[in-house]
Motif scaffolding. Structure first.
Motif, PDB file in Angstrom:
ATOM      1  N   ILE A  82      31.330  -4.402  23.918  1.00 41.37           N
ATOM      2  CA  ILE A  82      30.348  -3.924  24.861  1.00 41.37           C
ATOM      3  C   ILE A  82      30.576  -2.538  25.395  1.00 41.37           C
ATOM      4  O   ILE A  82      29.673  -1.898  24.997  1.00 41.37           O
ATOM      5  CB  ILE A  82      30.590  -4.774  26.279  1.00 41.37           C
ATOM      6  N   GLY A  83      31.631  -2.114  25.635  1.00 45.21           N
ATOM      7  CA  GLY A  83      31.903  -0.578  25.955  1.00 45.21           C
ATOM      8  C   GLY A  83      31.393  -0.370  27.160  1.00 45.21           C
ATOM      9  O   GLY A  83      30.625  -1.014  27.803  1.00 45.21           O
ATOM     10  N   LEU A  84      31.908   0.770  27.566  1.00 40.07           N
ATOM     11  CA  LEU A  84      31.467   1.044  29.177  1.00 40.07           C
ATOM     12  C   LEU A  84      30.020   2.338  29.200  1.00 40.07           C
ATOM     13  O   LEU A  84      30.195   3.189  29.449  1.00 40.07           O
ATOM     14  CB  LEU A  84      32.613   2.075  29.592  1.00 40.07           C
ATOM     15  N   GLU A  85      29.266   1.626  28.439  1.00 39.24           N
ATOM     16  CA  GLU A  85      27.799   2.265  28.500  1.00 39.24           C
ATOM     17  C   GLU A  85      27.036   1.633  29.398  1.00 39.24           C
ATOM     18  O   GLU A  85      26.488   0.508  29.250  1.00 39.24           O
ATOM     19  CB  GLU A  85      27.287   2.347  27.199  1.00 39.24           C
ATOM     20  N   GLY A  86      26.293   2.517  30.468  1.00 45.81           N
ATOM     21  CA  GLY A  86      25.162   1.890  31.075  1.00 45.81           C
ATOM     22  C   GLY A  86      25.655   0.758  32.275  1.00 45.81           C
ATOM     23  O   GLY A  86      26.813   0.502  32.149  1.00 45.81           O
ATOM     24  N   LEU A  87      24.631   0.360  32.796  1.00 44.28           N
ATOM     25  CA  LEU A  87      25.064  -0.593  33.878  1.00 44.28           C
ATOM     26  C   LEU A  87      25.672  -1.940  33.520  1.00 44.28           C
ATOM     27  O   LEU A  87      26.655  -2.305  34.145  1.00 44.28           O
ATOM     28  CB  LEU A  87      23.787  -0.806  34.752  1.00 44.28           C
ATOM     29  N   SER A  88      25.037  -2.531  32.605  1.00 45.62           N
ATOM     30  CA  SER A  88      25.627  -3.781  31.975  1.00 45.62           C
ATOM     31  C   SER A  88      27.026  -3.560  31.768  1.00 45.62           C
ATOM     32  O   SER A  88      27.829  -4.474  31.981  1.00 45.62           O
ATOM     33  CB  SER A  88      24.776  -4.251  30.921  1.00 45.62           C
ATOM     34  N   GLY A  89      27.608  -2.444  30.951  1.00 48.75           N
ATOM     35  CA  GLY A  89      28.811  -2.477  30.655  1.00 48.75           C
ATOM     36  C   GLY A  89      29.593  -2.406  31.511  1.00 48.75           C
ATOM     37  O   GLY A  89      30.698  -3.099  31.615  1.00 48.75           O
ATOM     38  N   TRP A  90      29.473  -1.673  32.760  1.00 44.20           N
ATOM     39  CA  TRP A  90      30.338  -1.537  33.948  1.00 44.20           C
ATOM     40  C   TRP A  90      30.427  -2.772  34.725  1.00 44.20           C
ATOM     41  O   TRP A  90      31.315  -3.359  35.035  1.00 44.20           O
ATOM     42  CB  TRP A  90      29.674  -0.520  34.884  1.00 44.20           C
ATOM     43  N   LEU A  91      29.267  -3.538  34.749  1.00 45.20           N
ATOM     44  CA  LEU A  91      29.032  -5.032  35.594  1.00 45.20           C
ATOM     45  C   LEU A  91      29.970  -5.935  35.069  1.00 45.20           C
ATOM     46  O   LEU A  91      30.938  -6.407  35.755  1.00 45.20           O
ATOM     47  CB  LEU A  91      27.738  -5.444  35.712  1.00 45.20           C
ATOM     48  N   ILE A  92      29.939  -5.825  33.595  1.00 52.49           N
ATOM     49  CA  ILE A  92      30.973  -6.919  33.076  1.00 52.49           C
ATOM     50  C   ILE A  92      32.345  -6.555  32.958  1.00 52.49           C
ATOM     51  O   ILE A  92      33.308  -7.212  33.187  1.00 52.49           O
ATOM     52  CB  ILE A  92      30.317  -7.120  31.421  1.00 52.49           C
ATOM     53  N   PHE A  93      32.472  -5.137  32.971  1.00 53.48           N
ATOM     54  CA  PHE A  93      33.955  -4.631  33.043  1.00 53.48           C
ATOM     55  C   PHE A  93      34.520  -4.970  34.252  1.00 53.48           C
ATOM     56  O   PHE A  93      35.647  -5.476  34.152  1.00 53.48           O
ATOM     57  CB  PHE A  93      33.908  -3.044  32.856  1.00 53.48           C
ATOM     58  N   ILE A  94      33.718  -4.935  35.336  1.00 51.12           N
ATOM     59  CA  ILE A  94      34.365  -5.058  36.606  1.00 51.12           C
ATOM     60  C   ILE A  94      34.694  -6.915  36.762  1.00 51.12           C
ATOM     61  O   ILE A  94      35.505  -7.108  37.379  1.00 51.12           O
ATOM     62  CB  ILE A  94      33.534  -4.516  37.870  1.00 51.12           C
ATOM     63  N   ALA A  95      33.715  -7.612  36.329  1.00 54.66           N
ATOM     64  CA  ALA A  95      33.766  -8.887  36.208  1.00 54.66           C
ATOM     65  C   ALA A  95      35.133  -9.326  35.471  1.00 54.66           C
ATOM     66  O   ALA A  95      35.800 -10.004  36.258  1.00 54.66           O
ATOM     67  CB  ALA A  95      32.766  -9.515  35.609  1.00 54.66           C
ATOM     68  N   PHE A  96      35.217  -8.711  34.421  1.00 58.70           N
ATOM     69  CA  PHE A  96      36.474  -9.039  33.574  1.00 58.70           C
ATOM     70  C   PHE A  96      37.853  -8.307  34.513  1.00 58.70           C
ATOM     71  O   PHE A  96      38.700  -8.915  34.510  1.00 58.70           O
ATOM     72  CB  PHE A  96      36.712  -8.169  32.442  1.00 58.70           C
ATOM     73  N   GLY A  97      37.579  -7.007  35.193  1.00 60.22           N
ATOM     74  CA  GLY A  97      38.537  -6.437  36.076  1.00 60.22           C
ATOM     75  C   GLY A  97      39.259  -7.287  37.043  1.00 60.22           C
ATOM     76  O   GLY A  97      40.360  -7.393  37.448  1.00 60.22           O
ATOM     77  N   ILE A  98      38.150  -7.928  37.752  1.00 65.23           N
ATOM     78  CA  ILE A  98      38.522  -8.838  39.017  1.00 65.23           C
ATOM     79  C   ILE A  98      39.511  -9.966  38.306  1.00 65.23           C
ATOM     80  O   ILE A  98      40.627 -10.223  38.921  1.00 65.23           O
ATOM     81  CB  ILE A  98      37.334  -9.576  39.670  1.00 65.23           C
ATOM     82  N   LYS A  99      39.033 -10.581  37.307  1.00 64.80           N
ATOM     83  CA  LYS A  99      40.079 -11.662  36.809  1.00 64.80           C
ATOM     84  C   LYS A  99      41.161 -11.200  36.240  1.00 64.80           C
ATOM     85  O   LYS A  99      42.297 -11.922  36.238  1.00 64.80           O
ATOM     86  CB  LYS A  99      39.079 -12.640  35.683  1.00 64.80           C
ATOM     87  N   CYS A 100      41.122  -9.933  35.998  1.00 66.20           N
ATOM     88  CA  CYS A 100      42.543  -9.564  35.306  1.00 66.20           C
ATOM     89  C   CYS A 100      43.346  -8.813  36.228  1.00 66.20           C
ATOM     90  O   CYS A 100      44.402  -8.209  35.793  1.00 66.20           O
ATOM     91  CB  CYS A 100      41.955  -8.502  33.901  1.00 66.20           C
ATOM     92  N   CYS A 101      42.844  -8.783  37.544  1.00 68.33           N
ATOM     93  CA  CYS A 101      43.754  -8.278  38.496  1.00 68.33           C
ATOM     94  C   CYS A 101      44.042  -6.917  38.351  1.00 68.33           C
ATOM     95  O   CYS A 101      45.034  -6.325  38.666  1.00 68.33           O
ATOM     96  CB  CYS A 101      45.282  -8.980  38.630  1.00 68.33           C
ATOM     97  N   PHE A 102      42.944  -6.041  38.070  1.00 75.07           N
ATOM     98  CA  PHE A 102      43.015  -4.446  38.308  1.00 75.07           C
ATOM     99  C   PHE A 102      43.537  -4.150  39.611  1.00 75.07           C
ATOM    100  O   PHE A 102      43.114  -4.793  40.574  1.00 75.07           O
ATOM    101  CB  PHE A 102      41.588  -3.987  37.925  1.00 75.07           C
ATOM    102  N   PRO A 103      44.162  -2.910  39.534  1.00 79.32           N
ATOM    103  CA  PRO A 103      44.553  -2.487  41.062  1.00 79.32           C
ATOM    104  C   PRO A 103      43.378  -2.304  41.818  1.00 79.32           C
ATOM    105  O   PRO A 103      42.357  -2.278  41.711  1.00 79.32           O
ATOM    106  CB  PRO A 103      44.888  -0.964  40.890  1.00 79.32           C
TER     107      PRO A 103
END
Lengths: 86, 564
Positions: free
Chosen positions: B178-199
C-alpha cells in the motif's frame, strides 16, 4: 492444602549461603566471558561494537540505567491501586 | 463457492459455532481437534489465490496462500491448538466458542487477498476476542473490555475508510503493498498501527489483556498484534517511519514493565516491546529483515504464550498475579517454574533458545543498513527484555521472598500445553532449519557463530549480574501495590473531564445566545447552514476521500467519547 511439614521443609535455596554461591558462579562466568574477549575473532558491525568489553559494559550499564530510570518514572506515574476506581 | 467454504478460517469458525451445541465435557477435546484438523487441511491446500466472491460488485479473494501468509497461518494454527489444550479443563462455553471463532478470524484475515475481506475478518477478531475479556465477569473486565472493543472497532473503521477511498478513486482493492501515499495509505496505516500497539496507540493491550481470563490471555496474546505485524509486512514493508516507530516500541515499554506489579501486565508491556523488533524488521524491508520479522513473530507467539501460560497457572492456583503477593512458588509448582524459565530464556534470546535464532536476524539486517543508532536502541532494549521477562517474571513469582503459598501444581492439561510449547521453544533454538525453511524468502543466515554466541552471552550475563548487584544492594525497585499512569490516563481521565467542561460551557453559551438573538434570526442562521451543507454534498466538493476521512474521524471520536 497447607501442611506444616511442607512449610518446615528446608529447600536448598532457602539457605542464604547457597544463594551467594549462585551469585559467585555468575561472577565467575562473567569473568570468563570477559577473558574470552581477548581470544575470539570479532566481526563487529560498526567500529564501536568491536572495542574491548563493549557487550559486557553495555549490558551492565544499560540494565542499571533502565532500572534507575524506571524508579524515577515511578515518582511521576505511580498512583493508588484503586486509582481508576473499578 | 466450495473453495470459499473450505477455507481453514471458515472451518475454524464453523467449529466454534458447533461448539455451541456440544456437551461441555467435550469442549476441551474439540478446541484441540478443530485447529489440528484445520492445520492439516491447510497444509494440503495448494499455493495461489482462490475462493473468489463477488460482493456489491467488488471482486473478493478470500483465500490467498503465498510465502508470507503461509508461515503466519501455520503458527496461528499451532497457537490455537496449544491454547485449546491449555484451556481443556475450562467448562465455559463462551470462552471456547469465542477462542475458536477468534483464531479462525485471525487466520481468515491473514489469508485475505483483498482489503474488504481483510476488513470483515479484522472486525470479527475484535468482536470475538472481547468475549475472552468479558468472560472474567468482573466489573473491571467489563469496562476494560468496552474500551478494548471501541479501540479495535475504530481500527476497523479506519481500515474500511481507507479501502473506500481506494475504491472511490478507482484503485485496486487487492491487499498488496500500500505504502504511505495519500489519505488511504495513512488511514490504513493507522488502522494497522492501532492493532500493532504503536506508541500512544498501544494502551488498549496493557489495559485489557490482564483483565481477560487465565486461558483467555494466552489466546489473546497470539493473534491480534501478530495479525497487525503481518498486515504491515504485506502493506508497508520498507517504510522508513516503521524503523523509528519500531525502535521506540522496543524501548519505552521496558521502563513501565520494571515498575508494574501485575505480572500479566508486565508481560503485556513485554509483548509491546517484542512487537517493536518485528516492526523494525518490516520497516527495514530487506529479505533478511522480513525473514527476521516473520521468524521472530513465529518464535515470539510460542514463548509469549508460554510465559502467559505459566503466569496463568499461577493465577489459577494462587488466585493472584501481583508480584507483591507472590514468591517462593517453585516449591509448590516446580514444573510451571521450569517452563516459565524456558520461556524467559527464549524471550531473552539465550543461545539454544528460540529468540536467539530469530531476533538476531533483525539486528543483523539493521546493522547491514548501517543504522547504528537503531541498532544500539535494539541492543539496549534487549537488556530491558532480560529484566522484565527474563528475570522479573520468574524471579518474583517463583523465587525471592517465600510468600507462603502452598498450592497444587498446575492441572495436567496446562502442564502438557506448557511442556509442548517449551519443547518447541528449545527445538527452534537448537534446530532452527525447519523454521527457516518456511520463511518468506530463502535464508542466508547462520545464527550460531562464535562471535554471536559470545557477545550475546556477555550481554545477557552482565545484565543478570547487574540485577544481582542491584537486588542485593536493595536498589531494585520493590514490588508494591500501585497503578501506573500510562497513555490510557488521557482517555480515561483527561478527555472525559475535558468533554464535560466543553459540554457545560457550550450549554451556557447557547443559553446566552438564544436570550440575545430573536427567533427569526435563528431561523435564518439555520437555513443558511443547511443549504451550504446540502450544496457541499450535492456538488461532491470537497473530495469524497476527504469526506470519508472526516466522517471516520468523527465517528471514532463519537465512539470514544460515548463509551469510555
Amino acid at each position: 492444602m497447607t501442611t506444616n511439614e511442607d512449610n518446615k521443609r528446608k529447600y536448598w535455596l532457602d539457605r542464604p549461603e547457597n544463594v551467594t554461591k549462585i551469585v559467585w558462579l555468575l561472577w565467575a562466568l562473567c569473568f570468563i566471558l570477559v577473558a574470552v574477549d581477548f581470544i575470539y575473532h570479532k566481526h563487529p558491525y560498526f567500529s564501536f561494537d568491536g572495542t574491548f568489553g563493549f557487550y559486557p559494559i553495555f549490558g551492565f550499564i544499560a540494565y542499571c540505567f533502565i532500572v534507575f530510570s524506571a524508579k524515577l518514572l515511578r515518582r511521576f506515574v505511580k498512583r493508588d491501586e484503586d486509582y481508576y476506581d473499578e | 463457492m466450495n473453495e470459499f467454504l473450505l477455507n481453514p478460517a471458515i472451518l475454524m469458525m464453523a467449529g466454534g459455532l458447533l461448539a455451541l451445541t456440544l456437551p461441555k465435557r467435550l469442549l476441551g477435546l474439540w478446541a484441540v481437534i478443530v485447529p489440528t484438523l484445520s492445520l492439516f487441511w491447510f497444509l494440503y491446500l495448494p499455493e495461489g489465490e482462490s475462493g473468489q466472491l463477488t460482493l456489491l460488485g467488488m471482486e473478493l479473494i478470500t483465500l490467498r496462500i503465498d510465502h508470507l501468509s503461509f508461515i503466519w497461518t501455520v503458527i496461528f494454527h499451532i497457537a490455537a491448538t496449544l491454547a485449546g489444550l491449555y484451556a481443556w479443563h475450562v467448562k465455559d462455553r463462551q470462552q471456547q466458542v469465542s477462542a475458536l471463532i477468534y483464531s479462525g478470524a485471525a487466520i481468515g484475515a491473514v489469508l485475505a487477498g483483498d482489503l474488504v475481506t481483510l476488513f470483515i475478518y479484522w472486525e470479527l477478531t475484535a468482536l470475538s476476542s472481547v468475549m475472552l475479556i468479558w468472560a472474567s465477569r468482573t466489573e473491571a473486565a467489563n469496562r476494560a473490555g468496552f474500551r478494548y472493543l471501541v479501540i479495535q472497532v475504530i481500527s476497523g473503521l479506519l481500515l474500511m475508510s481507507g479501502a473506500l477511498v481506494i475504491y472511490q478513486t478507482g484503485g485496486s482493492l487487492k491487499f498488496e503493498h500500500i505504502g504511505l501515499e495519500g489519505l488511504s495509505g495513512w488511514l490504513i496505516f493507522i488502522a494497522f498501527g492501532i492493532k500493532c500497539c504503536f506508541p500512544l496507540l498501544h494502551n488498549w493491550m496493557q489495559d485489557a489483556y490482564p483483565q481477560a481470563t487465565v486461558t483467555g490471555t494466552v489466546v489473546l496474546s497470539a493473534f491480534t498484534t501478530k495479525l497487525a505485524v503481518y498486515s504491515l509486512a504485506r502493506g508497508y514493508a520498507g517504510e522508513d517511519i516503521l524503523v523509528i516507530i519500531g525502535a521506540t516500541m522496543t524501548a519505552f515499554p521496558i521502563f513501565f514493565a520494571v515498575i508494574e506489579n501485575d505480572l500479566r501486565r508486565v508481560l503485556s508491556y513485554s509483548l509491546n516491546n517484542q512487537l517493536g523488533y518485528m516492526v523494525v524488521g518490516v520497516g527495514i524491508g530487506t529479505e533478511l529483515a522480513i525473514n527476521g520479522a516473520a521468524a521472530h513473530a513465529f518464535a515470539h507467539i510460542l514463548y509469549k504464550a508460554l510465559l502467559f501460560m505459566s503466569m496463568g497457572a499461577v493465577l489459577h492456583r494462587v488466585g493472584t498475579i501481583k508480584a507483591s503477593e507472590l514468591g517462593g512458588l517453585y516449591k509448590s509448582m516446580p514444573w510451571t517454574t521450569t517452563f516459565c524459565i524456558i520461556g524467559a530464556l527464549s524471550i531473552s534470546a539465550f543461545p539454544l533458545f528460540s529468540g536467539f535464532v530469530t531476533k538476531a536476524m533483525i539486528l543483523t539486517a539493521v546493522a547491514g543498513e548501517g543504522q547504528w543508532i537503531i541498532w544500539t536502541v535494539l541492543l539496549f532494549a534487549s537488556a530491558g527484555v532480560v529484566d522484565h521477562s527474563g528475570i522479573k517474571v520468574p524471579f518474583f513469582s517463583f523465587f525471592y521472598h517465600d510468600a507462603g503459598h502452598r498450592v497444587k501444581e498446575a492441572p495436567w492439561n496446562m502442564l502438557l500445553a506448557m511442556g509442548i510449547t517449551a519443547c518447541l521453544c528449545i527445538g527452534i533454538g537448537v534446530y532452527p532449519e525447519p523454521l527457516y525453511a518456511i520463511l518468506p524468502y530463502a535464508v542466508d543466515y547462520a545464527p550460531y557463530t562464535t562471535a554471536h554466541v559470545i557477545t550475546q552471552l556477555q550481554l545477557l550475563l552482565f545484565a543478570a549480574l547487574a540485577f544481582t548487584t542491584l537486588i542485593r544492594k536493595g536498589w531494585y525497585p520493590e514490588e508494591i501495590h500501585s497503578t501506573n499512569l500510562d497513555f490510557d490516563w488521557v482517555y480515561r481521565r483527561v478527555l472525559p473531564a475535558a468533554a464535560h467542561l466543553i459540554i457545560a460551557a457550550t450549554r451556557r453559551t447557547i443559553d446566552t445566545i438564544s436570550l440575545l438573538l430573536s427567533k427569526p434570526a435563528i431561523i435564518i442562521v439555520k437555513r443558511v447552514a443547511n443549504n451550504s451543507l446540502v450544496s457541499t454534498i450535492v456538488t461532491g466538493n470537497p473530495s469524497t476521500g476527504a469526506m470519508v476521512g472526516w466522517i471516520s474521524i468523527l465517528l471514532s471520536l463519537f465512539l470514544m467519547l460515548n463509551f469510555i
